[in-house]
Design an enzyme around this catalytic site. Sequence first.
Site, PDB file in Angstrom:
ATOM      1  N   LYS A  57      10.319  49.819  35.636  1.00  0.00           N
ATOM      2  CA  LYS A  57       9.016  49.757  36.626  1.00  0.00           C
ATOM      3  C   LYS A  57       8.378  51.105  36.405  1.00  0.00           C
ATOM      4  O   LYS A  57       8.846  52.198  36.181  1.00  0.00           O
ATOM      5  CB  LYS A  57       9.569  49.449  38.025  1.00  0.00           C
ATOM      6  CG  LYS A  57       8.344  49.558  39.140  1.00  0.00           C
ATOM      7  CD  LYS A  57       9.217  49.394  40.515  1.00  0.00           C
ATOM      8  CE  LYS A  57       8.355  49.308  41.721  1.00  0.00           C
ATOM      9  NZ  LYS A  57       9.093  48.579  42.922  1.00  0.00           N
ATOM     10  N   SER A  71       7.427  45.107  45.515  1.00  0.00           N
ATOM     11  CA  SER A  71       6.430  45.630  44.581  1.00  0.00           C
ATOM     12  C   SER A  71       6.716  45.724  43.073  1.00  0.00           C
ATOM     13  O   SER A  71       5.917  46.092  42.154  1.00  0.00           O
ATOM     14  CB  SER A  71       6.302  47.174  45.005  1.00  0.00           C
ATOM     15  OG  SER A  71       7.542  47.905  44.808  1.00  0.00           O
ATOM     16  N   SER A  73      12.067  45.319  47.480  1.00  0.00           N
ATOM     17  CA  SER A  73      10.938  45.145  46.333  1.00  0.00           C
ATOM     18  C   SER A  73      11.489  44.677  45.018  1.00  0.00           C
ATOM     19  O   SER A  73      10.916  44.492  44.118  1.00  0.00           O
ATOM     20  CB  SER A  73      10.134  46.499  46.159  1.00  0.00           C
ATOM     21  OG  SER A  73       9.301  46.764  47.167  1.00  0.00           O
TER      22      SER A  73
END
Length: 505
Positions: free
Chosen positions: A82, A157, A181
């Site tokens: 990420k 996210s 997330s």
Amino acid sequence: MSNTELTKRTAVELAAGLAAGEYSSTELTQAHLDRIAAVEPTVHSFITVTAESALETAARVDQQRAAGAELHPFAGVPVTHKDLVSTTGIKTTAGSKMLENWVPPYDATVFKKTQEAGLPLLGKTNLDEFAMGSTTEHSAFGNTTNPWNPGHVPGGSSGGAAASVAAFEAPFSVGTDTGGSVRQPAAFTGTVGVKPTYGSVSRYGVIAMASSLDQVGPLARTVADAAALHQILAGHDPFDSTSLPDAVPDFLSAAQTGATAGLKGKKLGVIKQLQGEGWDAGVLATFQEALATAEAAGAEIVEVDLPSLSYALDAYYLIMPSEASSNLSRYDGVRFGLRELPTDGPVTAETMMKASRAAGFGAEVKRRIILGTYALSAGYYDAYYGSAQKVRTLVQRDFARAFEVADVLVSPTAPTTALKFGQETEADPMALYLGDVATIPANLAGIPGMSLPAGVSDGLPVGFQLLAPAREDIRLYGIGAGLEAALDDKRGSTVLAGIPELTVA
């Protein structure tokens, strides 16, 4: 072996093939890079693709393996991170214009661990700006789509991380989970996502949103693959003051044993508060079918009551923005990141800061900063932030009592399947936050949680969440793998086997 066959193998299978000499890491990495090139125009999982460095790492692993060097069992299996994870010499944006061109001078501990294990980095994945969002629509660099249906979001996210795994662009990926997330995008994309016990995986070098809630975790296509990546990431880190001193358990062996041993004698506690009104009927039906499969496999199903969960969402949305407001105060246009000068009036530190933040932060980030600053302001701190911390303690106590009667607690991961694009912008932001109702409690309590695919509703995956006591992540892998095996036996294959073939743009 064709590229398609390589990219659709699990990480465990890929590691075994590398060790057996069936293919090289260079071939494996190139196969994934080719897959990225083919589907990325449709999926947009990545902010940055690091093809050159990935192939360099793969070539080095191949040379070491040929020379008979002792390697990590997963050396040569590629990974994505990420774009919240700091990487030396590689742009790290946090999905924000504020850090659009920031290149860190140091590595996050979790990235360093994957590098030391010999995992080639395919790239940095898309996310909601500073991890604030549940759809990946809040990225400053465009939307990521759901590989199951490009008209739907992949969750957030960590939406880019989940989509990269679901689209077979990577065997597994590193995400972060502050209020769900990792687990919610795993649910939306039919993958496995794990939020480890708080402090068991280092946060050093991971751009902070809410420091007492953030946790790095793995995303993969199977429980065993998630276990393997978690095992690489975990461990004490002296650079992280919240890092636990615990030895790293053998998560992979626990998953492999659990898949064989099954669920006989395991107690699954169904959380009373995380079902019923406000939950999608298809999600609840799929969850109940999965429960029935678990019961048929020998699990005992009990209902547990956690009354404090009625207040958990409210507490989270005071604690999280308060800590985010504090953490994001460093982005002032002075030291690093975006710097904008005012177009009218005098140029001062204050006016420059105002202009930089106005240009660098998106609407959702600004909303949470304002909310958090208000909650921390004089006269409101005790009423809001202080009271929220008291609720947090009640949540922890309720979980402790529930684990006295159940091995793991279970619920649907999210109240709905993946939303359509634009559905969030049409909703009241506060109403949308209700989508985190099942995942937030684990972050408040610091306990580990897992989402695995329960099945499909109206053509989209449904997630099944398991929660375990703090420092009992190994229990999640054993029971999670047992449930995964029981579900796969019933439907004949993994949920991901049913993913529609992506139309290449």
